[in-house]
Design an enzyme around this catalytic site. Structure first.
Site, PDB file in Angstrom:
ATOM      1  N   ILE A 188       0.914  -1.175   0.088  1.00 15.63           N
ATOM      2  CA  ILE A 188      -0.024   0.078   0.135  1.00 15.63           C
ATOM      3  C   ILE A 188       0.889   1.189   0.210  1.00 15.63           C
ATOM      4  O   ILE A 188       1.669   1.403   0.799  1.00 15.63           O
ATOM      5  CB  ILE A 188      -1.002   0.037   1.203  1.00 15.63           C
ATOM      6  CG1 ILE A 188      -1.814  -1.172   1.054  1.00 15.63           C
ATOM      7  CG2 ILE A 188      -1.613   1.183   1.238  1.00 15.63           C
ATOM      8  CD1 ILE A 188      -2.963  -1.328  -0.010  1.00 15.63           C
ATOM      9  N   LYS A 189       0.800   1.940  -1.220  1.00 15.62           N
ATOM     10  CA  LYS A 189       1.585   3.277  -1.226  1.00 15.62           C
ATOM     11  C   LYS A 189       1.059   4.535  -0.333  1.00 15.62           C
ATOM     12  O   LYS A 189      -0.182   4.825  -0.519  1.00 15.62           O
ATOM     13  CB  LYS A 189       1.771   3.482  -2.646  1.00 15.62           C
ATOM     14  CG  LYS A 189       3.083   3.023  -3.203  1.00 15.62           C
ATOM     15  CD  LYS A 189       3.003   3.324  -4.834  1.00 15.62           C
ATOM     16  CE  LYS A 189       3.945   4.453  -4.960  1.00 15.62           C
ATOM     17  NZ  LYS A 189       4.376   4.771  -6.280  1.00 15.62           N
ATOM     18  N   VAL A 190       1.713   5.035   0.569  1.00 14.14           N
ATOM     19  CA  VAL A 190       1.480   6.039   1.383  1.00 14.14           C
ATOM     20  C   VAL A 190       2.397   7.410   1.305  1.00 14.14           C
ATOM     21  O   VAL A 190       3.746   6.901   1.392  1.00 14.14           O
ATOM     22  CB  VAL A 190       1.119   5.707   2.801  1.00 14.14           C
ATOM     23  CG1 VAL A 190       0.786   6.811   3.565  1.00 14.14           C
ATOM     24  CG2 VAL A 190       0.263   4.359   2.810  1.00 14.14           C
TER      25      VAL A 190
END
EC number: 2.2.1.2
Length: 317
Positions: free
Chosen positions: A131-133
């Site tokens: 998950i890219k944050v």
């Protein structure tokens, strides 16, 4: 002769920075990364029409509220593209949380759980997803919670040593320190326009982060990102991972010049410093005008591309 791409794959995990399925078939990367800008450009390709239609049908079936339909269609489209890419890469897909949640800890956590649930419903396990944050203080805190739930994160838009240190201390799985955008800033804000690869400020930044992580025994993966030329890439040979756009993958595949390993930490692992406080993070991050400007600009750009994507989806709902 060995190509530079093949040589690089011997010392670094090569990741494709694209949503283009044809590029995956051509360059055979281990992993792939997407972001709102890449999803937007990929959604204009004819082979993605069915994925968009599926996302729209899913959203309509799930809710009668137009605003909710838009959110659901957007999330489903990102996952649909991710699912297609996962058919072609043996490793992981990175799918990004809405950039407009970059300063919202709980909102980021909830969106990440939703993306993971969509992948899980399609039969994909957590160990194939990142998950890219955005690497804001809030994004890092959200990732710390998600990691404890078994949801691995890729902390992106990382420009400062402060961001890198805070990510390691939070135990995030992977960071994406940017190279090319750092170079862009220095070119725009000084008279110097030409940099040898070893003098490139983006290369220097990633090298420092890599050495810091190895020096203190952090397990967080360093994945250099955002490249402007192959000199930046070859100067970071040996980095844990590098995510590279198709035009540069092509150049590496066509180049047979020898490639030497540049990053390798051989020193002793040292005792870690006490974790940064929020005040220390902001003080150190804000001391670097490049990092402040590029983080804010990156979030704005991703948010603008999400809005363009929403406009395209809204016309179909």
């Amino acid at each position: 002769m060995t190509t530079q791409l093949d040589a690089l794959k011997q010392m670094t995990v090569v990741v494709a920075d694209t949503g283009d399925i044809e590029a995956m078939k051509l360059y055979k990367p281990q992993d792939a990364t997407t972001n709102p800008s890449l999803i937007l450009s990929a959604s204009a390709l004819p082979q993605y029409v069915s994925l968009i239609d599926d996302a729209v049908a899913y959203a309509k079936a799930k809710s009668s509220d137009k605003a909710q339909q838009l959110i659901d269609a957007e999330d489903k489209l990102a996952v649909n593209i991710g699912l297609e890419i996962l058919k072609l890469v043996p490793g992981r897909i990175s799918t990004e949380v809405d950039a407009r949640l970059s300063y919202d800890i709980q909102g980021t956590i909830e969106k990440a759980r939703k993306i993971i649930a969509l992948y899980n419903e399609a039969g994909v396990a957590n160990d194939r997803i990142l998950i890219k944050v955005a690497s804001t203080w809030q994004g890092i805190r959200a990732a710390e919670v998600l990691e404890k739930e078994g949801i691995n994160c890729n902390l992106t838009l990382l420009f400062s040593q402060a961001q890198a240190r805070a990510c390691a201390e939070a135990g995030v799985y992977l960071i994406s320190p940017f190279v090319g955008r750092i170079l862009d800033w220095y070119k725009a804000n000084s008279d110097k326009q030409e940099y040898a690869p070893a003098e490139d400020p983006g290369v220097i930044s990633v090298t420092q982060i890599y050495n810091y992580y190895k020096q203190y025994g952090y397990k967080t993966v360093v994945m250099g990102a955002s490249f402007r030329n192959i000199g930046e890439i070859t100067e970071l040979a040996g980095c844990d991972r590098l995510t590279i756009a198709p035009p540069l993958l092509k150049q590496l595949q066509e180049n047979e010049a020898p490639l030497a390993r540049k990053l390798e930490y051989k020193g002793e692992v040292q005792t870690r410093p006490a974790p940064m406080t929020e005040a220390e993070f902001y003080w150190e991050h804000n001391a670097d005008p490049m990092a402040v400007e590029k983080l804010a600009e990156g979030i704005r750009k991703f948010a603008a591309d999400i809005e363009k994507l929403e406009a395209m989806l809204a016309a179909k709902l």
